[in-house]
Design a protein around this motif. Structure first.
Motif, mmCIF file in Angstrom:
data_model
loop_
_atom_site.group_PDB
_atom_site.id
_atom_site.type_symbol
_atom_site.label_atom_id
_atom_site.label_comp_id
_atom_site.label_asym_id
_atom_site.label_seq_id
_atom_site.Cartn_x
_atom_site.Cartn_y
_atom_site.Cartn_z
ATOM 1 N N ALA A 1 4.292 -5.159 -0.748
ATOM 2 C CA ALA A 1 3.072 -4.805 -1.482
ATOM 3 C C ALA A 1 2.355 -6.054 -1.971
ATOM 4 O O ALA A 1 1.117 -6.162 -1.874
ATOM 5 C CB ALA A 1 3.419 -3.894 -2.658
ATOM 6 N N ASN A 2 3.110 -7.008 -2.475
ATOM 7 C CA ASN A 2 2.489 -8.243 -2.961
ATOM 8 C C ASN A 2 1.932 -9.077 -1.812
ATOM 9 O O ASN A 2 0.882 -9.733 -1.967
ATOM 10 C CB ASN A 2 3.507 -9.060 -3.759
ATOM 11 N N ALA A 3 2.612 -9.074 -0.668
ATOM 12 C CA ALA A 3 2.094 -9.790 0.495
ATOM 13 C C ALA A 3 0.782 -9.158 0.965
ATOM 14 O O ALA A 3 -0.157 -9.864 1.357
ATOM 15 C CB ALA A 3 3.126 -9.780 1.616
ATOM 16 N N ALA A 4 0.714 -7.824 0.929
ATOM 17 C CA ALA A 4 -0.532 -7.146 1.279
ATOM 18 C C ALA A 4 -1.651 -7.539 0.317
ATOM 19 O O ALA A 4 -2.801 -7.748 0.731
ATOM 20 C CB ALA A 4 -0.317 -5.632 1.261
ATOM 21 N N ALA A 5 -1.307 -7.660 -0.960
ATOM 22 C CA ALA A 5 -2.299 -8.074 -1.948
ATOM 23 C C ALA A 5 -2.818 -9.473 -1.643
ATOM 24 O O ALA A 5 -4.033 -9.736 -1.716
ATOM 25 C CB ALA A 5 -1.690 -8.028 -3.347
ATOM 26 N N VAL A 6 -1.912 -10.383 -1.294
ATOM 27 C CA VAL A 6 -2.328 -11.746 -0.961
ATOM 28 C C VAL A 6 -3.259 -11.734 0.254
ATOM 29 O O VAL A 6 -4.282 -12.431 0.284
ATOM 30 C CB VAL A 6 -1.102 -12.643 -0.708
ATOM 31 N N GLY A 7 -2.915 -10.931 1.272
ATOM 32 C CA GLY A 7 -3.773 -10.841 2.451
ATOM 33 C C GLY A 7 -5.150 -10.303 2.129
ATOM 34 O O GLY A 7 -6.171 -10.815 2.619
ATOM 35 N N TYR B 1 -12.596 -5.905 -0.826
ATOM 36 C CA TYR B 1 -11.257 -6.420 -0.556
ATOM 37 C C TYR B 1 -10.520 -6.738 -1.870
ATOM 38 O O TYR B 1 -9.306 -6.538 -1.985
ATOM 39 C CB TYR B 1 -11.338 -7.683 0.302
ATOM 40 N N GLY B 2 -11.266 -7.218 -2.848
ATOM 41 C CA GLY B 2 -10.655 -7.546 -4.127
ATOM 42 C C GLY B 2 -10.091 -6.323 -4.829
ATOM 43 O O GLY B 2 -8.970 -6.354 -5.343
ATOM 44 N N PHE B 3 -10.850 -5.236 -4.832
ATOM 45 C CA PHE B 3 -10.350 -4.025 -5.491
ATOM 46 C C PHE B 3 -9.166 -3.418 -4.727
ATOM 47 O O PHE B 3 -8.234 -2.888 -5.337
ATOM 48 C CB PHE B 3 -11.479 -3.000 -5.641
ATOM 49 N N LEU B 4 -9.199 -3.526 -3.397
ATOM 50 C CA LEU B 4 -8.040 -3.072 -2.620
ATOM 51 C C LEU B 4 -6.820 -3.942 -2.928
ATOM 52 O O LEU B 4 -5.699 -3.442 -3.052
ATOM 53 C CB LEU B 4 -8.357 -3.115 -1.127
ATOM 54 N N GLY B 5 -7.054 -5.250 -3.059
ATOM 55 C CA GLY B 5 -5.963 -6.150 -3.408
ATOM 56 C C GLY B 5 -5.375 -5.827 -4.766
ATOM 57 O O GLY B 5 -4.155 -5.873 -4.957
ATOM 58 N N LEU B 6 -6.231 -5.502 -5.722
ATOM 59 C CA LEU B 6 -5.746 -5.161 -7.053
ATOM 60 C C LEU B 6 -4.908 -3.880 -7.018
ATOM 61 O O LEU B 6 -3.913 -3.751 -7.748
ATOM 62 C CB LEU B 6 -6.928 -4.986 -8.008
ATOM 63 N N THR B 7 -5.280 -2.944 -6.148
ATOM 64 C CA THR B 7 -4.480 -1.725 -5.981
ATOM 65 C C THR B 7 -3.086 -2.068 -5.460
ATOM 66 O O THR B 7 -2.071 -1.544 -5.952
ATOM 67 C CB THR B 7 -5.173 -0.762 -5.019
ATOM 68 N N ALA B 8 -3.028 -2.966 -4.472
ATOM 69 C CA ALA B 8 -1.722 -3.393 -3.939
ATOM 70 C C ALA B 8 -0.902 -4.106 -5.006
ATOM 71 O O ALA B 8 0.314 -3.932 -5.090
ATOM 72 C CB ALA B 8 -1.928 -4.292 -2.719
ATOM 73 N N VAL B 9 -1.574 -4.927 -5.829
ATOM 74 C CA VAL B 9 -0.884 -5.601 -6.923
ATOM 75 C C VAL B 9 -0.291 -4.576 -7.892
ATOM 76 O O VAL B 9 0.826 -4.740 -8.400
ATOM 77 C CB VAL B 9 -1.850 -6.545 -7.668
ATOM 78 N N GLY B 10 -1.030 -3.509 -8.160
ATOM 79 C CA GLY B 10 -0.534 -2.466 -9.045
ATOM 80 C C GLY B 10 0.713 -1.803 -8.506
ATOM 81 O O GLY B 10 1.671 -1.542 -9.246
ATOM 82 N N VAL B 11 0.721 -1.526 -7.195
ATOM 83 C CA VAL B 11 1.911 -0.929 -6.573
ATOM 84 C C VAL B 11 3.090 -1.893 -6.675
ATOM 85 O O VAL B 11 4.212 -1.508 -7.024
ATOM 86 C CB VAL B 11 1.627 -0.570 -5.102
ATOM 87 N N GLY B 12 2.817 -3.163 -6.361
ATOM 88 C CA GLY B 12 3.875 -4.165 -6.461
ATOM 89 C C GLY B 12 4.398 -4.302 -7.878
ATOM 90 O O GLY B 12 5.605 -4.440 -8.096
ATOM 91 N N GLY B 13 3.504 -4.263 -8.861
ATOM 92 C CA GLY B 13 3.926 -4.355 -10.248
ATOM 93 C C GLY B 13 4.763 -3.168 -10.681
ATOM 94 O O GLY B 13 5.734 -3.319 -11.430
ATOM 95 N N MET B 14 4.411 -1.966 -10.215
ATOM 96 C CA MET B 14 5.196 -0.785 -10.539
ATOM 97 C C MET B 14 6.610 -0.909 -9.981
ATOM 98 O O MET B 14 7.608 -0.614 -10.664
ATOM 99 C CB MET B 14 4.504 0.457 -9.985
ATOM 100 N N LEU B 15 6.723 -1.393 -8.749
ATOM 101 C CA LEU B 15 8.042 -1.579 -8.137
ATOM 102 C C LEU B 15 8.819 -2.692 -8.845
ATOM 103 O O LEU B 15 10.042 -2.602 -9.010
ATOM 104 C CB LEU B 15 7.883 -1.903 -6.656
#
Length: 314
Positions: free
Chosen positions: A127-133, A153-167
């Motif tokens: 999830a965090n790698a997806a956020a970086v991409g 892309y930024g808002f999509l990245g923030l969504t991925a960061v949220g998933v990564g943070g939850m995990l």
């Protein structure tokens, strides 16, 4: 009627059910073994312990992720205001620059976790790698003048960061991946001396497991007769120190290689970031007794025990 494996427990929400299922899913285990082996093989030297956070007293990774997460969250706020794409782009770039070191610190921690934790950690990393991409694509779009795409892309990245943070939160708080697994010892063991066996029950140089108030304790007798006692469950992942190796005045955990000094429990090598609770020891009438060592113990307290036999400080 017995419950079928994988079925949700009554009252368990879907998110928890999915996370529990992820912990049990073994399909990525081969990839996990290859990746953990590669991370452990990195020639990091002393930097490995620094990345674990041994100098800090707890994992470094949660502290380091504040920079990319904070930068990207701030960029999202600026993206809500017209004409602030340039400033938001600078913050996106700062977050990308800080993501690499944070990921490295997380990787060295992840490589020393239990199986169920590494399964969740792998998805956390994906999830965090997806956020970086996505943030990389956001930065490229902004540089090329495509501010609308950059914001998307930024808002999509923030969504991925949220998933990564939850995990990551699940790893830290539900699975206790970075917790001190010996923290409760001082709160469970009663004050005073506890008899753990006769002197001849402890062969010189061999770790022996005993229990005090249902707390496992490691007892080691040196060749010269000095006794040392530590909490037996490793502070890193509760590994059994009594099954470890004793050398040069230290004990090495058999699970992940953390090394603790027998005299005071200090963690001289990671991945453990917290020391082991230590015990004072003495021999009284041929029996070994131990007492939880508490910082700031009054000398008067020790004087009260002088008439009961000689102390053998660990």
């Amino acid at each position: 009627m017995s419950k079928k494996p994988g079925r949700r427990r009554m009252g368990q929400n879907r998110m928890l059910w999915l996370l529990d299922a992820l912990e049990r899913d073994s399909r990525a285990d081969a990839a996990i073994d290859a990746l953990t082996g590669a991370v452990r093989a990195l020639p990091l030297g002393r930097a490995r312990d620094a990345l674990h956070g041994r100098w800090l007293g707890h994992p470094l990774h949660p502290l380091m992720v504040q920079v990319p997460v904070g930068s990207w969250m701030s960029a999202a706020v600026l993206d809500l205001w017209p004409g602030r794409s340039r400033e938001a782009g600078v913050l996106v770039g700062v977050g990308l620059a800080a993501a690499g070191p944070a990921a490295l610190a997380g990787a060295v921690d992840w490589a020393e976790l239990r199986r169920q934790q590494t399964r969740v950690g792998l998805v956390h990393a994906v999830a965090n790698a997806a956020a970086v991409g996505l943030y990389g694509a956001s930065l490229v779009s902004r540089v090329r003048g495509r501010s609308r795409a950059g914001r998307a892309y930024g808002f999509l990245g923030l969504t991925a960061v949220g998933v990564g943070g939850m995990l990551g939160g699940h790893l830290a708080y539900r699975q206790a991946s970075g917790a001190n697994h010996a923290e409760e010892v001082p709160h469970v063991v009663r004050a005073g001396w506890h008899r753990v066996g006769t002197v001849d029950e402890f062969p010189a140089g061999r770790p022996v497991r005993r229990a005090v108030d249902d707390v496992p304790v490691l007892v080691v007798r040196e060749t010269g007769g000095t006794f040392h006692a530590l909490a037996e469950r490793c502070s890193h992942q509760a590994g059994p120190l009594s099954e470890g190796t004793v050398a040069d005045g230290c004990v090495r955990c058999p699970w992940h290689g953390s090394v603790f000094r027998l005299s005071d429990g200090w963690n001289v090598r990671g991945p453990a970031t917290a020391p082991q609770p230590a015990f004072d020891t003495r021999v009284l009438d041929g029996h070994v007794e131990i007492r939880l060592r508490v910082d700031g113990t009054d000398e008067g307290d020790e004087d009260e025990d002088e008439d009961q036999g000689p102390r053998n400080d660990a």
